[in-house]
Scaffold this motif. Structure first.
Motif, PDB file in Angstrom:
ATOM      1  N   GLU A 134       0.836  -1.197   0.000  1.00  0.00           N
ATOM      2  CA  GLU A 134       0.000   0.000   0.000  1.00  0.00           C
ATOM      3  C   GLU A 134       0.868   1.243   0.000  1.00  0.00           C
ATOM      4  O   GLU A 134       1.836   1.353   0.753  1.00  0.00           O
ATOM      5  N   ARG A 136      -4.087  -9.578  -7.692  1.00  0.00           N
ATOM      6  CA  ARG A 136      -4.776  -8.514  -6.947  1.00  0.00           C
ATOM      7  C   ARG A 136      -5.853  -9.090  -6.039  1.00  0.00           C
ATOM      8  O   ARG A 136      -6.044  -8.645  -4.900  1.00  0.00           O
ATOM      9  N   GLN A 152      -5.999  -8.629  -2.031  1.00  0.00           N
ATOM     10  CA  GLN A 152      -7.160  -7.971  -1.425  1.00  0.00           C
ATOM     11  C   GLN A 152      -7.904  -8.888  -0.461  1.00  0.00           C
ATOM     12  O   GLN A 152      -8.218  -8.491   0.670  1.00  0.00           O
ATOM     13  N   ASP A 174      -5.392  -2.768   0.330  1.00  0.00           N
ATOM     14  CA  ASP A 174      -6.225  -1.789  -0.367  1.00  0.00           C
ATOM     15  C   ASP A 174      -5.648  -1.589  -1.765  1.00  0.00           C
ATOM     16  O   ASP A 174      -4.617  -0.925  -1.926  1.00  0.00           O
ATOM     17  N   ASP A 226      -6.668   0.180  -4.183  1.00  0.00           N
ATOM     18  CA  ASP A 226      -6.691   1.579  -4.617  1.00  0.00           C
ATOM     19  C   ASP A 226      -5.508   2.360  -4.056  1.00  0.00           C
ATOM     20  O   ASP A 226      -5.200   3.441  -4.560  1.00  0.00           O
ATOM     21  N   GLN A 261      -0.055   2.182  -6.672  1.00  0.00           N
ATOM     22  CA  GLN A 261       0.143   2.712  -8.024  1.00  0.00           C
ATOM     23  C   GLN A 261       0.590   1.551  -8.910  1.00  0.00           C
ATOM     24  O   GLN A 261       1.685   1.016  -8.740  1.00  0.00           O
ATOM     25  N   PRO A 287      -8.306   1.920 -14.208  1.00  0.00           N
ATOM     26  CA  PRO A 287      -8.573   2.887 -13.134  1.00  0.00           C
ATOM     27  C   PRO A 287      -7.522   3.999 -13.098  1.00  0.00           C
ATOM     28  O   PRO A 287      -6.448   3.878 -13.707  1.00  0.00           O
ATOM     29  N   ASN A 317      -5.431   4.891 -10.922  1.00  0.00           N
ATOM     30  CA  ASN A 317      -4.148   4.605 -10.262  1.00  0.00           C
ATOM     31  C   ASN A 317      -3.281   3.653 -11.082  1.00  0.00           C
ATOM     32  O   ASN A 317      -2.434   2.929 -10.556  1.00  0.00           O
ATOM     33  N   GLN A 376     -13.220  -6.163  -9.197  1.00  0.00           N
ATOM     34  CA  GLN A 376     -12.202  -5.191  -9.584  1.00  0.00           C
ATOM     35  C   GLN A 376     -12.685  -4.240 -10.682  1.00  0.00           C
ATOM     36  O   GLN A 376     -11.883  -3.475 -11.245  1.00  0.00           O
TER      37      GLN A 376
END
Length: 304
Positions: free
Chosen positions: A109, A127, A131, A137, A139, A142, A157, A159, A280
């Motif tokens: 993160e 991912r 998660q 997280d 989100d 990067q 997304p 990021n 996702q």
């Protein structure tokens, strides 16, 4: 389908990798009275996934499962064959450079993590593992990619960023330009790279016990045009693949043994991947397993 023909047989173009399950077919040990198969000859068949999705370059191609799901959710003209080409647990393929200090899942993160393409199937599974098993997280990471999505019309997304240096993801990781990366086979090519999930094999075994499936990576697709015009050719492609798989030596069958063929044997694994994609936000709409197939491919049987 190519308009040319050999001895009355239509030429069918196929992009399929080199595996124990494909060796007999690709080496010419199998033949067909119905079609003349022309293989792409590429070692890195995934380099043509975008061309298949965007221009229907082949009649049949191995395909990243997430790319197919994205295309199907956008009603693009492809049909899935109910057989797995590659599948493997992905817990051990998230790597970091151990010379830079230890790194565990929650440490990701706020950091930069590389993945070849954001919707890459290996990366999507990775991912989900981060998660759902480690409370990461997503989100807060990067994500750094070197390729765009294969499917036109799909989005990424905010990021997600890109590295256009031309380097491989392993090179980017070892240069320190990302803190960790989803590496696939490159995971084992440099001793400095160690798994972020320290007990990856045990974690994969626990996941398998809970879900009862091995994570699907690639499956073959055919163009909708071929499926509608020549369902007999689609059946023949499936027959040839299954005959090649059956010809693999017993000791080399571990790569595909967990994946029986047929819609019903694969339903649970496909549903799991759909659920992960929806979690996702990778799909334009939620899919059902049944709509991944057409009337021809849905009937292709479960042959070991």
């Amino acid at each position: 389908m190519n308009a040319a023909a050999t001895a009355g047989r239509p030429i069918v173009t196929v992009n399929l990798g080199d595996y124990p399950a494909t060796r007999a077919w690709k080496s010419g040990q199998l033949d067909s009275d119905l079609i003349d198969v022309r293989f792409s000859g590429l070692r890195a068949v995934w380099d043509e996934f975008a061309a298949m999705m965007r221009t229907q370059k082949y009649d049949c191609s191995e395909m990243s499962l997430v790319s197919y799901l994205q295309a199907r959710a956008l009603d693009q003209p492809f049909v899935l064959l109910p057989v797995v080409v590659t599948g493997k647990m992905q817990h051990g393929y998230i790597g970091y450079d151990a010379q830079r200090g230890p790194l565990r899942p929650k440490d990701l993160e706020g950091r930069r993590v590389g993945v070849r393409s954001h919707p890459q199937t290996t990366g999507t599974w990775a991912r989900s593992i981060l998660q759902n098993e480690h409370g990461v997280d997503l989100d807060g990471i990067q994500w750094i990619c070197v390729e765009d999505p294969h499917v036109e019309g799909s989005s990424v997304p905010p990021n997600v960023g890109y590295d256009h240096s031309g380097r491989t993801m392993l090179q980017i990781l070892l240069a320190g330009d990302v803190d960790a990366a989803v590496l696939g086979p490159d995971m084992h090519r440099d001793p400095r790279v160690q798994p972020v999930i320290a007990d990856a094999d045990q974690a994969a075994a626990r996941w398998l016990d809970r879900h009862g499936i091995v994570q699907i990576i690639h499956m073959p697709v055919v163009t909708q045009a071929l499926a509608r015009a020549r369902p007999d050719i689609v059946r023949e492609l499936f027959r040839l693949y299954m005959a090649s798989r059956a010809a693999a030596p017993e000791q080399e069958r571990t790569a595909f043994a967990p994946h029986p063929a047929g819609v019903e044997p694969l339903r649970r694994g496909l549903q799991c991947m759909i659920d992960v994609c929806c979690e996702q936000n990778l799909l334009a709409r939620r899919l059902t397993v049944d709509e991944l197939f057409d009337d021809t491919t849905r009937r292709l049987g479960a042959v070991a």
